[in-house]
Design a protein around this motif. Structure first.
Motif, short mmCIF file in Angstrom:
data_model
loop_
_atom_site.label_atom_id
_atom_site.label_comp_id
_atom_site.label_asym_id
_atom_site.label_seq_id
_atom_site.Cartn_x
_atom_site.Cartn_y
_atom_site.Cartn_z
N ILE A 1 4.41 -16.39 -34.32
CA ILE A 1 5.05 -17.88 -34.00
C ILE A 1 6.58 -18.01 -34.55
O ILE A 1 6.66 -18.04 -35.75
CB ILE A 1 4.17 -18.75 -34.44
N ASP A 2 7.43 -17.77 -33.67
CA ASP A 2 8.85 -17.66 -34.16
C ASP A 2 9.39 -19.13 -33.78
O ASP A 2 9.33 -19.36 -32.71
CB ASP A 2 9.53 -16.39 -33.30
N THR B 1 2.80 -14.04 -28.10
CA THR B 1 3.77 -15.37 -28.52
C THR B 1 3.17 -16.70 -28.12
O THR B 1 3.79 -17.65 -28.85
CB THR B 1 5.27 -15.41 -28.12
N SER B 2 2.05 -16.60 -27.55
CA SER B 2 1.17 -17.94 -26.99
C SER B 2 -0.05 -17.89 -28.03
O SER B 2 -0.83 -16.96 -27.83
CB SER B 2 0.96 -17.89 -25.73
N TYR B 3 -0.03 -19.17 -28.65
CA TYR B 3 -1.44 -19.38 -29.40
C TYR B 3 -2.67 -19.40 -28.64
O TYR B 3 -3.53 -18.79 -29.01
CB TYR B 3 -1.16 -20.68 -30.40
N PHE C 1 4.23 -16.40 -38.92
CA PHE C 1 5.12 -17.56 -38.90
C PHE C 1 6.61 -17.01 -39.15
O PHE C 1 6.63 -16.61 -40.50
CB PHE C 1 4.57 -18.80 -39.61
N THR D 1 -1.58 -13.87 -37.50
CA THR D 1 -0.46 -14.58 -37.08
C THR D 1 0.74 -14.58 -38.17
O THR D 1 0.42 -14.83 -39.14
CB THR D 1 -0.92 -16.22 -36.82
N GLU E 1 5.83 -26.75 -29.11
CA GLU E 1 4.50 -26.00 -28.96
C GLU E 1 4.03 -25.21 -30.00
O GLU E 1 3.04 -25.24 -30.55
CB GLU E 1 4.43 -25.40 -27.69
N ARG E 2 5.08 -24.60 -30.64
CA ARG E 2 5.00 -23.55 -31.56
C ARG E 2 5.06 -24.34 -32.80
O ARG E 2 4.21 -23.97 -34.04
CB ARG E 2 6.05 -22.50 -31.83
N SER E 3 5.51 -25.38 -32.94
CA SER E 3 5.65 -26.41 -34.23
C SER E 3 4.31 -26.90 -34.53
O SER E 3 3.72 -27.13 -35.51
CB SER E 3 6.63 -27.13 -34.19
N VAL F 1 1.58 -25.42 -33.90
CA VAL F 1 0.54 -24.36 -34.57
C VAL F 1 0.90 -24.55 -36.00
O VAL F 1 -0.22 -24.43 -36.88
CB VAL F 1 0.95 -23.17 -33.91
N CYS F 2 2.37 -24.73 -36.49
CA CYS F 2 2.43 -24.84 -37.88
C CYS F 2 1.67 -25.92 -38.52
O CYS F 2 0.96 -26.00 -39.60
CB CYS F 2 3.93 -25.05 -38.11
#
Length: 317
Positions: A113-114, A58-60, A78, A76, A127-129, A131-132
């Motif tokens: 990436i949830d 779950t971590s990029y 999303f 990956t 943090e996840r955003s 990556v998006c």
């Protein structure tokens, strides 16, 4: 297929947020029923994602580190686990099938990436955003194949009900099949040249165990270290490993390379030096094998973390 522009509103911090759901009036429910409903909802959510959590990172940052270590690209997904119905359909029809899992095993690093409505902190959401934003993902679900250098190799936006076989085929041509050379990286090699050749294909750093030729005590120390369970498991997953003599006294190019890797110094009696290199010529890290195996593994782990942090910093510049 859900477009993020319609389902997600970015704040000034570029954090994606799904719109709040309507909330039922709670006047008819007792506190006990509300608590029970919350427990059941949490249980359903956990059960729905359990299969993914077993295999998916779950971590990029962690996924990219794993990609570098293994030479495998990162697949990956999303998703929005608690608000995107098409995402759940993709999981049921593809990601949880034996067809997909058998193909992914040994070929790709799996990253999910949830961005759910609830259940994650603002820091994790941000943090996840990012990556998006980094990869221009605006549609959920989306699938992105990322190379070990962080570049996009293939992308699939949305899900329209394809079978697992059809869906996998969209990415299969971009992913090399496991090779004998990659499997070779899992065993201890007998020479610097073979380690360099294997590392080039496996895309892993080389870990050399260097000792004087004919030094029986050093040889015993090397054999003991290689058989240590913690050391063996760690280096098997992260390095191409080779045992080499400090010098064969032939004056060959290999002898010169090893001398350079040792910094021009000479090994003492019973000494074993661990050296990390990418090309068999430039030393990146070294430590004595006289330490306990756990301390050796900790040193190698710190090296890998620092190496990945430096590369991530370089990519962001």
């Amino acid at each position: 297929m859900i477009n993020v522009r319609n389902a997600v509103r970015p704040r000034r911090s570029s954090t994606f947020l799904v719109p709040p759901t309507s909330r039922p009036r709670l006047g008819r429910f007792s506190a006990q029923r509300v608590a029970l409903a919350a427990i059941l909802a949490a249980t359903a959510l956990c059960c729905g994602t359990a299969s993914a959590s077993d295999r998916w990172l779950t971590s990029y940052e962690e996924a990219m580190e794993k990609a570098e270590e293994t030479g495998r690209p990162v697949l990956t997904i999303f998703t929005g686990s608690d608000w995107c119905p098409h995402c759940r359909t993709l999981e049921n029809n593809v990601l949880e099938t034996e067809t997909f899992l058998d193909w992914a095993d040994g070929r790709v690093v799996l990253l999910m990436i949830d961005l759910p409505q609830q259940g994650i902190s603002q820091a994790v959401r941000s943090e996840r955003s990012q990556v998006c934003i980094k990869y221009g993902v605006r549609t959920f679900p989306s699938a992105l194949l990322i190379g070990t250098d962080g570049q996009k190799l293939a992308v699939q936006s949305g899900y329209t009900g394809q079978s697992a076989t059809t869906w996998v085929a969209q990415f299969a041509s971009h992913v090399p099949a496991p090779t004998a050379d990659t499997a070779e990286a899992g065993r201890v090699l007998p020479s610097l040249d073979s380690a360099v050749e294997t590392a080039r294909t496996a895309q892993r750093p080389i870990l050399l165990l260097v000792s004087k030729s004919g030094d029986l005590k050093a040889s015993s120390q090397v054999a003991s270290l290689i058989k240590d369970p913690e050391f063996e498991a760690f280096v098997h997953d992260h390095f191409v490993v080779a045992t080499v003599p400090a010098s064969s006294e032939t004056g060959s190019q290999t002898d010169q390379n090893i001398e350079h890797l040792l910094g021009g110094g000479e090994l003492g009696p019973d000494a074993v030096e661990l050296i990390v290199t990418d090309d068999g010529q430039t030393p990146l890290f070294s430590q004595s094998a006289a330490q306990p195996p756990q301390r050796i593994v900790n040193g190698l782990r710190r090296f890998l973390m620092a190496r990945q942090a430096a590369r991530n910093f370089s990519q962001r510049r």
